[in-house]
Design an enzyme around this catalytic site. Structure first.
Site, PDB file in Angstrom:
ATOM      1  N   HIS A 191       0.802  -1.227   0.000  1.00 30.12           N
ATOM      2  CA  HIS A 191       0.000   0.000   0.000  1.00 30.12           C
ATOM      3  C   HIS A 191       0.824   1.261   0.000  1.00 30.12           C
ATOM      4  O   HIS A 191       0.443   2.265  -0.591  1.00 30.12           O
ATOM      5  CB  HIS A 191      -0.956  -0.004   1.183  1.00 30.12           C
ATOM      6  CG  HIS A 191      -2.174  -0.732   0.814  1.00 30.12           C
ATOM      7  ND1 HIS A 191      -2.554  -1.886   1.405  1.00 30.12           N
ATOM      8  CD2 HIS A 191      -3.047  -0.484  -0.166  1.00 30.12           C
ATOM      9  CE1 HIS A 191      -3.623  -2.325   0.812  1.00 30.12           C
ATOM     10  NE2 HIS A 191      -3.944  -1.496  -0.147  1.00 30.12           N
ATOM     11  N   ARG A 298     -10.794   1.635  -5.034  1.00 27.19           N
ATOM     12  CA  ARG A 298     -10.544   0.757  -3.880  1.00 27.19           C
ATOM     13  C   ARG A 298     -11.303   1.302  -2.667  1.00 27.19           C
ATOM     14  O   ARG A 298     -10.780   2.115  -1.917  1.00 27.19           O
ATOM     15  CB  ARG A 298      -9.054   0.730  -3.551  1.00 27.19           C
ATOM     16  CG  ARG A 298      -8.177   0.006  -4.551  1.00 27.19           C
ATOM     17  CD  ARG A 298      -6.745  -0.014  -4.025  1.00 27.19           C
ATOM     18  NE  ARG A 298      -5.923  -0.975  -4.711  1.00 27.19           N
ATOM     19  CZ  ARG A 298      -5.118  -0.681  -5.737  1.00 27.19           C
ATOM     20  NH1 ARG A 298      -5.048   0.548  -6.188  1.00 27.19           N
ATOM     21  NH2 ARG A 298      -4.400  -1.624  -6.301  1.00 27.19           N
ATOM     22  N   ARG A 334     -14.979  -1.279  -6.671  1.00 27.83           N
ATOM     23  CA  ARG A 334     -14.598  -2.590  -6.161  1.00 27.83           C
ATOM     24  C   ARG A 334     -15.133  -2.680  -4.733  1.00 27.83           C
ATOM     25  O   ARG A 334     -14.852  -1.799  -3.921  1.00 27.83           O
ATOM     26  CB  ARG A 334     -13.071  -2.700  -6.196  1.00 27.83           C
ATOM     27  CG  ARG A 334     -12.500  -4.085  -6.019  1.00 27.83           C
ATOM     28  CD  ARG A 334     -12.006  -4.432  -4.652  1.00 27.83           C
ATOM     29  NE  ARG A 334     -10.946  -3.612  -4.111  1.00 27.83           N
ATOM     30  CZ  ARG A 334      -9.639  -3.789  -4.333  1.00 27.83           C
ATOM     31  NH1 ARG A 334      -9.207  -4.726  -5.115  1.00 27.83           N
ATOM     32  NH2 ARG A 334      -8.757  -3.014  -3.749  1.00 27.83           N
ATOM     33  N   GLU A 433      -7.998 -12.553  -9.776  1.00 31.42           N
ATOM     34  CA  GLU A 433      -6.739 -12.353  -9.050  1.00 31.42           C
ATOM     35  C   GLU A 433      -6.324 -13.592  -8.262  1.00 31.42           C
ATOM     36  O   GLU A 433      -5.369 -13.563  -7.510  1.00 31.42           O
ATOM     37  CB  GLU A 433      -6.799 -11.108  -8.166  1.00 31.42           C
ATOM     38  CG  GLU A 433      -8.045 -10.935  -7.350  1.00 31.42           C
ATOM     39  CD  GLU A 433      -8.064  -9.596  -6.580  1.00 31.42           C
ATOM     40  OE1 GLU A 433      -7.105  -8.826  -6.648  1.00 31.42           O
ATOM     41  OE2 GLU A 433      -9.062  -9.369  -5.879  1.00 31.42           O
ATOM     42  N   ASN A 456      -1.727  -7.678  -9.037  1.00 25.35           N
ATOM     43  CA  ASN A 456      -0.945  -7.586  -7.794  1.00 25.35           C
ATOM     44  C   ASN A 456      -1.111  -8.876  -6.996  1.00 25.35           C
ATOM     45  O   ASN A 456      -0.162  -9.435  -6.473  1.00 25.35           O
ATOM     46  CB  ASN A 456      -1.412  -6.402  -6.945  1.00 25.35           C
ATOM     47  CG  ASN A 456      -1.291  -5.092  -7.682  1.00 25.35           C
ATOM     48  OD1 ASN A 456      -0.558  -5.007  -8.650  1.00 25.35           O
ATOM     49  ND2 ASN A 456      -2.021  -4.090  -7.247  1.00 25.35           N
ATOM     50  N   ASP A 457      -2.358  -9.316  -6.927  1.00 26.19           N
ATOM     51  CA  ASP A 457      -2.615 -10.561  -6.205  1.00 26.19           C
ATOM     52  C   ASP A 457      -2.384 -11.789  -7.074  1.00 26.19           C
ATOM     53  O   ASP A 457      -1.840 -12.780  -6.605  1.00 26.19           O
ATOM     54  CB  ASP A 457      -4.050 -10.570  -5.670  1.00 26.19           C
ATOM     55  CG  ASP A 457      -4.148  -9.736  -4.406  1.00 26.19           C
ATOM     56  OD1 ASP A 457      -3.276  -9.902  -3.537  1.00 26.19           O
ATOM     57  OD2 ASP A 457      -5.065  -8.917  -4.305  1.00 26.19           O
ATOM     58  N   ARG A 467       3.435 -10.160  -1.735  1.00 27.34           N
ATOM     59  CA  ARG A 467       3.653  -8.919  -2.485  1.00 27.34           C
ATOM     60  C   ARG A 467       4.264  -7.796  -1.646  1.00 27.34           C
ATOM     61  O   ARG A 467       4.752  -6.809  -2.187  1.00 27.34           O
ATOM     62  CB  ARG A 467       2.333  -8.447  -3.112  1.00 27.34           C
ATOM     63  CG  ARG A 467       1.264  -8.142  -2.105  1.00 27.34           C
ATOM     64  CD  ARG A 467      -0.101  -7.981  -2.759  1.00 27.34           C
ATOM     65  NE  ARG A 467      -0.438  -6.597  -3.033  1.00 27.34           N
ATOM     66  CZ  ARG A 467      -1.637  -6.190  -3.402  1.00 27.34           C
ATOM     67  NH1 ARG A 467      -2.615  -7.069  -3.578  1.00 27.34           N
ATOM     68  NH2 ARG A 467      -1.893  -4.936  -3.630  1.00 27.34           N
ATOM     69  N   CYS A 504      -6.342  -4.058 -13.691  1.00 29.62           N
ATOM     70  CA  CYS A 504      -6.227  -2.920 -12.767  1.00 29.62           C
ATOM     71  C   CYS A 504      -5.082  -3.099 -11.782  1.00 29.62           C
ATOM     72  O   CYS A 504      -4.879  -2.267 -10.912  1.00 29.62           O
ATOM     73  CB  CYS A 504      -7.547  -2.677 -12.053  1.00 29.62           C
ATOM     74  SG  CYS A 504      -8.056  -4.090 -11.069  1.00 29.62           S
TER      75      CYS A 504
HETATM   76  C1  PEP Z   1      -4.710  -6.396  -7.522  1.00 26.53           C
HETATM   77  O1  PEP Z   1      -4.629  -7.326  -6.706  1.00 26.53           O
HETATM   78  O2  PEP Z   1      -4.049  -6.360  -8.573  1.00 26.53           O
HETATM   79  C2  PEP Z   1      -5.589  -5.257  -7.267  1.00 26.53           C
HETATM   80  C3  PEP Z   1      -5.811  -4.353  -8.188  1.00 26.53           C
HETATM   81  O3  PEP Z   1      -6.147  -5.140  -6.028  1.00 26.53           O
HETATM   82  P1  PEP Z   1      -5.329  -4.693  -4.713  1.00 26.53           P
HETATM   83  O4  PEP Z   1      -3.994  -4.150  -5.159  1.00 26.53           O
HETATM   84  O5  PEP Z   1      -6.140  -3.639  -4.043  1.00 26.53           O
HETATM   85  O6  PEP Z   1      -5.234  -5.950  -3.943  1.00 26.53           O
HETATM   86 MG    MG Z   2      -6.127  -7.503  -5.207  1.00 29.41          MG
END
Ligand code: PEP
Ligand code: MG
Length: 576
Positions: A191, A298, A334, A433, A456-457, A467, A504
């Site tokens: 984050h 988000r 989301r 994801e 990301n996930d 991550r 995304c």
């Molecule tokens: C992701 O996981 O790529 C995503 C966009 O959601 P977050 O980064 O909020 O987990």
């Molecule tokens: Mg995610």
């Protein structure tokens, strides 16, 4: 001159003096006092509490007017600590009993409280330890008559050096004085990194020992694009980076020149470029950077740093504001995605050994229909004010998607009964994801209005790499052949079912991978607003046919490093 290498978290170069945060140590001496001094010591303590309270309220007001009420609520928990009778009485009774100076007694009580809270395996209580520590330091500073050391005291534009930074630290960086930041811990898609991109602050994370190696008074170069940090650069290096900075400015201007143009490849394929946001007030940045809508809102940030949960009406107002501000462009909301590295103290989620694999996102929402449906009703109500869509995070298979949709139907029915309007045809998508969702994309595509790939996930779950952990960050490879193959499976399944696929995750905003993603057939890219002009520029400069061939070639390579290199060389050619 010393060079450190960390994880590139938010692009751009900054050069400036150091401002160390959170490293202050107080030397508190243990002084015996006479019985007749006890009232004066207690009075000192009370004055420090009042002064601290005033400081926090002042800070809260400033943050509220600069950034909004939500961010200011971070400090409500701090104010509560100041009213903690147990802590206050503990200090006063010890001053009387031990007959020692208040600063010493207070620092001892503080340490005891923090260690008790830290030992409890409950995330909510652990967060309280951080609050107590924050406020405790303020009180101690006031007791010792020290000036507080915070971002507000930065006299000149400087680079923040810290072990770690919390969302509330980042929120406070809305000030102009932050030139960049570096931290010991954190990963590329943590984050901290995501927020730094939103605020356009060059940042390098995961440096492991930056707080030890960098001293107050040093000059730093932070290259947020390569992850390089240079301590006390020599003249030649400084000159070199100043030139790079100038060049970057020139490039940024070139990109900005296309920001309001539609994105069409040289052979006519239309691509949509959307923005990721965390707060409603980011819509101005979204517009400024020429986005065609929001591909990821988000919403969990709305729940953060406050004691209570937002009411249905608060949700509704926030979503209505964003929907109206961007109408007729789409806004993809989301639904609540907590757990993992995002904790919300008000829900008292139990401590888990592996929170990323635990009670997270849709799993939490399905178990708590009261919380979930409240948000769904607000999204539905706001859907009459613009082009709102919604999507669920962390769906692992069709059953979860159906269960979520069942709750959505119930939310609709509840609104009907109250006579409240909503868009019954609101589009509902699945975030892909989790690898199991990727591998069953064909099944999900039949019932879903669209897909949005959360790389990301998806990357962390597919490659088994946390991550947010800098120790394994070298394994976190978006261009890994396994990831590209999964993307192909997802995109092909979606297209077969005639639905659009967005991405995304941070990968969508990686300029060097744009070519591959385009070539794999991705329809929509969503990213932090400030990257949008560059991506628009790149995609407008290439042909879809050429990108398809390029992606095919890339898929034949056997390692992420090779693919990344191959893509970077191609990009350099395009941008020449
Ligand atoms: C992701 O996981 O790529 C995503 C966009 O959601 P977050 O980064 O909020 O987990
Ligand atoms: Mg995610």
């Amino acid at each position: 001159m010393i060079q450190l290498k960390g994880i590139a978290a938010a692009g751009g170069i900054s050069i400036g003096p150091v401002y160390k945060l959170g490293s202050e140590e107080f030397i508190v001496v243990r002084d015996a006092i006479r019985p007749e001094d006890i009232p004066a010591q207690i009075q000192l303590f009370e004055e420090a509490l009042i002064k601290t309270r005033r400081e926090i309220i002042e800070l809260q007001k400033r943050i509220s007017s600069d950034m909004g009420q939500e961010e200011a609520q971070i400090f409500d928990a701090h104010l509560l600590v100041l009213e903690d009778r147990m802590l206050i009485e503990d200090v006063i009774s010890r001053i009387k009993k031990d007959q020692l100076n208040v600063a010493y007694i207070f620092s001892e009580v503080l340490k005891k409280y923090i260690s008790v809270f830290l030992k409890i395996e409950d995330e909510y209580l652990k967060e309280r330890a951080a609050d107590i520590n924050d406020v405790g330091k303020r009180i101690l500073r006031n007791l010792l008559g020290k000036e507080k050391k915070s971002l507000d005291d930065m006299k000149e534009k400087a680079i923040i050096v810290a072990h770690d930074l919390s969302p509330s630290d980042i929120a406070a960086m809305h000030t102009k004085n932050v030139a960049g930041f570096i931290t010991d811990i954190g990963g590329k898609t943590s984050h901290t990194a995501i927020m730094a991109k939103s605020l356009e602050i060059p940042a390098v994370v995961g440096l492991e020992s930056a707080t030890v190696k960098v001293k107050a008074g040093d000059i730093l170069i932070v290259d947020g694009s390569t992850g390089v940090v240079i301590i006390n650069p020599d003249e030649e290096t400084l000159h070199d980076y100043r030139q790079r900075l100038e060049k970057l400015k020139g490039i940024a201007e070139r990109f900005l020149s296309v920001k309001d143009l539609p994105v069409t490849t040289t052979d006519g394929r239309v691509i949509m470029i959307y923005a990721n946001i965390e707060f409603p007030d980011e819509v101005s940045s979204v517009k400024l950077h020429g986005s065609e809508g929001i591909g990821l809102y988000r919403t969990e940030f709305f729940y953060m740093n406050r004691k209570d949960s937002p009411s249905e009406d608060e949700h509704y107002q926030a979503y209505k504001y964003v929907a109206e501000a961007l109408n007729p462009h789409p806004v993809v909301i989301r639904t609540l995605d907590i757990g993992g590295d995002k904790f919300l103290s008000q829900f008292k989620i139990p401590y888990e050994m592996q929170p990323f694999l635990g009670w997270r996102a849709i799993r939490f929402c399905l178990a708590r229909p009261d919380i979930f449906k409240l948000q769904l009703r607000a999204i539905l109500r706001a859907s009459v004010h613009g082009n709102l869509k919604l999507m669920y995070p962390m769906i692992s298979g069709i059953e979860e998607f159906r269960q979520a949709n069942q709750l959505l139907s119930e939310a609709k029915e509840e609104l009907r009964q109250k006579g409240l309007g909503f868009n019954d045809q609101i589009k509902v998508g699945v975030m892909i994801e989790v690898p199991s969702a990727a591998m069953t994309a064909d099944i999900l595509a039949k019932e879903s209005d669209f897909f949005s790939i959360g790389t990301n996930d998806l990357i962390q779950y597919s490659l088994a790499v946390d991550r947010a952990n800098e120790k394994v960050a070298y394994l976190y490879e978006p261009a890994h052949p396994a990831i590209l193959r999964l993307l192909k499976v997802i995109i092909d399944a979606a297209h077969k079912a005639n639905i659009k696929v967005a991405m995304c995750g941070e990968m969508a905003g990686d300029p060097s991978l744009a070519l591959i993603l385009l070539g794999l057939g991705l329809d929509e890219f969503s990213m932090p607003p400030q990257i949008i002009p560059e991506l628009k520029y790149i995609i407008r400069a290439i042909g879809y046919g050429a990108a398809q061939k390029f992606a095919e070639e890339a898929m034949k390579l056997s390692t992420g490093t090779q693919i990344e290199e191959f893509a970077q060389n191609k990009l350099a050619e395009i941008l020449k």
